[in-house]
Design an enzyme around this catalytic site. Structure first.
Site, PDB file in Angstrom:
ATOM      1  N   LYS A  44       0.706  -1.136   0.021  1.00 41.87           N
ATOM      2  CA  LYS A  44      -0.157  -0.040   0.067  1.00 41.87           C
ATOM      3  C   LYS A  44       1.046   1.380  -0.065  1.00 41.87           C
ATOM      4  O   LYS A  44       1.939   1.166   0.724  1.00 41.87           O
ATOM      5  CB  LYS A  44      -0.700  -0.208   1.201  1.00 41.87           C
ATOM      6  CG  LYS A  44      -1.585   1.384   1.689  1.00 41.87           C
ATOM      7  CD  LYS A  44      -2.562   1.802   0.401  1.00 41.87           C
ATOM      8  CE  LYS A  44      -3.295   3.009   0.756  1.00 41.87           C
ATOM      9  NZ  LYS A  44      -4.232   3.434  -0.558  1.00 41.87           N
ATOM     10  N   CYS A 133      -2.506   9.867  -6.418  1.00 39.69           N
ATOM     11  CA  CYS A 133      -3.599   9.481  -5.425  1.00 39.69           C
ATOM     12  C   CYS A 133      -4.604  10.685  -5.696  1.00 39.69           C
ATOM     13  O   CYS A 133      -4.203  11.918  -5.592  1.00 39.69           O
ATOM     14  CB  CYS A 133      -3.129   9.687  -3.927  1.00 39.69           C
ATOM     15  SG  CYS A 133      -4.411   9.164  -3.032  1.00 39.69           S
TER      16      CYS A 133
HETATM   17  O1  HRO Z   1      -7.288   6.691  -1.622  1.00 36.95           O
HETATM   18  C1  HRO Z   1      -6.286   6.108  -1.693  1.00 36.95           C
HETATM   19  O2  HRO Z   1      -5.797   5.765  -0.772  1.00 36.95           O
HETATM   20  C2  HRO Z   1      -5.916   5.791  -3.131  1.00 36.95           C
HETATM   21  N1  HRO Z   1      -6.657   5.477  -3.979  1.00 36.95           N
HETATM   22  C3  HRO Z   1      -6.692   5.219  -5.223  1.00 36.95           C
HETATM   23  O3  HRO Z   1      -7.563   4.955  -6.009  1.00 36.95           O
HETATM   24  N2  HRO Z   1      -5.357   5.623  -5.678  1.00 36.95           N
HETATM   25  C4  HRO Z   1      -4.256   5.708  -4.929  1.00 36.95           C
HETATM   26  O4  HRO Z   1      -3.202   6.001  -5.486  1.00 36.95           O
HETATM   27  C5  HRO Z   1      -4.555   5.974  -3.563  1.00 36.95           C
HETATM   28 CL1  HRO Z   1      -3.302   6.410  -2.508  1.00 36.95          CL
END
Ligand code: HRO
Length: 315
Positions: A44, A133
């Protein structure tokens, strides 16, 4: 049939792996990926300090299995958790599975500090820097700011020193493919780009309750799953055509079966990440998709993916 591939100097015995963010925040989830048929795993996206992320509900599958929406808000254990995991990871494991580490600093100093820590640890894991993100309230995606992205790479690429990858948002304009690829081609140790991250700031509404499916940002969140397949294939192929010096593309977006994995490889993908379908089906998805991809290859007379990678035909 050979589904192995090499990326950034590491070899994946199977070209399928998870998309960062899905089933990869905690050690037990990472172990599930190692125990699955996936050929590798990515953690993650990590920030300098641990984060709880956005309020729930923050993920939802969409009706008709067409995809998903998420606004997780970068919930993670903090980069030191993943650094420790990378320090004790068994890189010589019998399964031969390499480790990818995703970093998503909230600022350039944060990204710099995390990259320095991984550099100093001198580990065989491959860094995937997340420039995309879409779910941090008030924070624009670095991937959509070409100058800021290049400035960040000027700082980070020399620190990382060795081959690394970048997680990109989807682009929707040929000029943006040209501009982004021209930037990446300036950095010798950018070994690959992962296309795509979720399609940012969609809005899923339930028609019966007349309510947004997720709580954060008035229901605005990143879209994934089958409905983003054609955008992800375009981004994979656009960068496959534009990147030089052996730079590769990892495909991500819309892979629900061997067919979409096959299409990603045809578009130019060297490896294929699975997100929404992994979230909905569990880690058994890797064995199922691998088998389906093998069946397609056998039916078409291919013995390895190099025979058709990037060979999408045009009219
Ligand atoms: O809300 C998120 O954690 C998230 N959600 C996404 O769809 N892509 C990302 O790179 C991330 Cl970091």
């Amino acid at each position: 049939v050979d589904l192995s591939t090499s990326i950034a100097g590491v070899t994946l015995p199977n070209l399928l792996l998870n998309a960062s963010g899905v089933n990869c925040r905690y050690e037990n989830e990472l172990q599930q990926l190692l125990d699955s048929s996936a050929g590798s795993l990515v953690t993650k996206s990590a920030t300098l300090s641990s984060r709880d992320g956005n309020p729930e509900p923050r993920y939802a599958p969409l009706a008709g299995q067409i995809g998903s929406i998420n606004s997780m808000g970068l919930p993670n254990q903090g980069y030191e958790y993943y650094l420790e995991y990378a320090k004790k990871f068994d890189y010589n494991n019998a399964a031969g599975k390499p480790l990818f580490i995703s970093l998503a600093g909230m600022s350039l100093p944060d990204n710099k500090a995390m990259c320095e820590a991984f550099r100093d640890a001198n580990l065989p894991c491959v860094l995937e820097i997340n420039f995309s993100c879409p779910n941090l309230p008030g924070k624009p995606q670095l991937g959509y700011d070409m100058e800021a992205m290049e400035a960040a790479l000027q700082v980070l690429a020399p620190i990382i020193g060795k081959p690394f990858g970048i997680k990109l948002p989807p682009y929707f304009d040929i000029a943006h493919f040209d501009q982004a690829a021209a930037i990446f081609n300036k950095f010798d140790n950018i070994a690959y780009v992962t296309c795509i991250n979720s399609v940012g700031n969609g809005l899923a509404i339930d028609w019966e309750s007349e309510t947004a499916l997720i709580k954060p940002k008035d229901g605005f969140g990143g879209l994934g799953g089958l409905m983003v397949l054609q955008t992800s294939l375009a981004n994979v192929n656009a960068f496959y055509r534009r990147l030089n010096n052996g730079k590769q593309v990892i495909g991500c977006g819309g892979v629900t079966s061997g067919k979409e994995a096959f299409l990603h490889i045809l578009a130019g993908a060297s490896a294929v990440q699975i997100g929404t379908q992994l979230q909905e089906e569990g880690t058994g998805v890797f064995e199922r998709v691998s088998k389906e991809l093998e069946e397609i290859m056998v039916a078409k007379g291919y013995t390895n993916v190099e025979e058709f990678r990037g060979k999408v035909k045009t009219l």
